[in-house]
Design a protein around this motif. Sequence first.
Motif, short mmCIF file in Angstrom:
data_model
loop_
_atom_site.label_atom_id
_atom_site.label_comp_id
_atom_site.label_asym_id
_atom_site.label_seq_id
_atom_site.Cartn_x
_atom_site.Cartn_y
_atom_site.Cartn_z
N ALA A 175 28.29 13.24 44.53
CA ALA A 175 26.96 12.64 44.46
C ALA A 175 26.96 11.15 44.81
CB ALA A 175 26.36 12.86 43.06
N ASP A 269 27.78 17.88 42.01
CA ASP A 269 27.06 19.09 41.59
C ASP A 269 27.41 20.22 42.56
OD1 ASP A 269 25.61 18.68 43.94
OD2 ASP A 269 23.71 18.23 42.95
N THR A 291 25.18 20.35 37.66
CA THR A 291 24.15 19.43 38.14
C THR A 291 24.58 17.99 37.93
OG1 THR A 291 21.86 18.73 37.72
CG2 THR A 291 23.00 19.67 35.86
N THR A 292 24.00 17.08 38.68
CA THR A 292 24.19 15.67 38.38
C THR A 292 23.45 15.38 37.07
OG1 THR A 292 22.29 15.21 39.80
CG2 THR A 292 24.47 14.84 40.75
N ARG A 343 19.22 16.25 41.67
CA ARG A 343 19.83 15.74 42.89
C ARG A 343 18.91 14.73 43.56
NH1 ARG A 343 22.01 20.18 47.13
NH2 ARG A 343 23.57 20.57 45.51
N THR A 346 18.89 11.58 41.55
CA THR A 346 20.14 10.86 41.80
C THR A 346 20.03 10.03 43.08
OG1 THR A 346 21.38 12.61 40.71
CG2 THR A 346 22.63 11.18 42.18
N SER A 347 19.46 10.65 44.11
CA SER A 347 19.38 9.96 45.41
C SER A 347 18.50 8.72 45.29
CB SER A 347 18.86 10.92 46.50
OG SER A 347 17.47 11.12 46.34
#
Length: 386
Positions: A175, A269, A291-292, A343, A346-347
């Motif tokens: 990630a 993830d 998952t993150t 996700r 996170t980005s």
Amino acid sequence: MYNLKAVIIGAGIGGLTTGIAMRQAGYQVEIYDRAQELRPAGAGISLWSNGVKVLNRLGLGEKLAAIGGEMNAMEYRSHTDESLSYVDLRPLFERVGQRPYPVARTDLQTMLLEAFGPEDVHLGMLCTGVEQDEHSATAIFENGERASGDLVVGADGIHSAVRTHVVGQVDRRYARYVNWNGLVKADPELCDPNLWVLYVGDSKRASMMPVGGDRFYFFFGAPMAEGTQVEPTYRQDELSKIFQGWPEPVQKLIQALDPEQTNRLEIGDIDPLDCLVKGRIALLGDSAHATTPTLGQGGCQAIEDAEVLTRYLHTTNMGVADALKRYEAARKDRTAELVLKARKRTSIIYGYVPAATQQWYSDLKQEPPEAVIDALAKVILAGPMG
Ligand code: FAD
């Protein structure tokens, strides 16, 4: 169904909760873990109300409340110490019917292990494969031993060996950031003891939240190329450099932490899987949907899985494979959605597209607290306990 025997691979949050739920359903349960000694990875975890409700149903509510921190509000602050948003979380608890509990992982693991019975967890058992026929499923271990039951549950984490049998090889996706985490003594100079504070800026974050025992669980996150390693002794220096110039409480936190007890993890993830079960084998927890941690739902989803899998085995009577298919149908979309949502988050948090991260910082100032509560409530209420 009655008189089932389950073989569970993995004694993490997912495996132990499943073991407790299945025992309560009257099943014979054996848990196997590769570790010689069970030590939770990471320092703390926030169990949101959906996870807590399942643990309440399993009779663990009072014990959980005793180890949990009293987190009544959350605040985002900028790395220049400006308050970006403050949300009183108590209206959320009223809406969903249960407060969340941030806890130290060791306390959670101890609670789950005691509830299941440590003597029934077989340690030093590395599962290398699984087999099944029409009547049973068998886990095979590196030492040549085998364990058979009516079903095998693969609760063996993000690098699951059982998953390979169900869906083939699945690679973890990096990630693109590193997480440092640990516990420090609670101190009002670091953070209000009933607050979850998150400092954000430069695509990084630093956070503290209360856990039981008068401690804060802290974490830091910063974007980083894959494959970096820093020995524990140097982790304080590393954090001082990365968070140089950040507000006073962040500096004090870095000085207060014990570098030898500070975990440093590359976060990853897995893509949502096409199937979570095969015949009499079920995947559960991170092995099914790692998952993150940006929604704080990975462990809660493992706990939800345990509840749903046990419920279908217990309440349907068309055979184990049928119950597992129903479990898959109930869990696949729910967990895939959360993996993809985390996700995306996170980005944004970690600056994959810097303009989107800047936009998020300004959005935080505009977002009404009701919208934050609404988003959290929707995730919680979509769980198996409502
Ligand atoms: P694991 O905890 O990984 O357990 C797997 C077990 O299987 C281990 O004991 C391992 O030794 C064993 N094992 C592995 N392979 C084998 C094998 N081949 N044979 C035998 N045994 C094996 N979730 C939340 O809900 N809230 C949070 O706030 C939160 N914060 C997080 C913060 C961070 C930094 C991270 C990394 C995760 C966070 N999570 C959070 C996610 C949560 O930690 C995981 O989703 C959860 O621990 C998964 O539990 P599990 O039992 O599925 O897997």
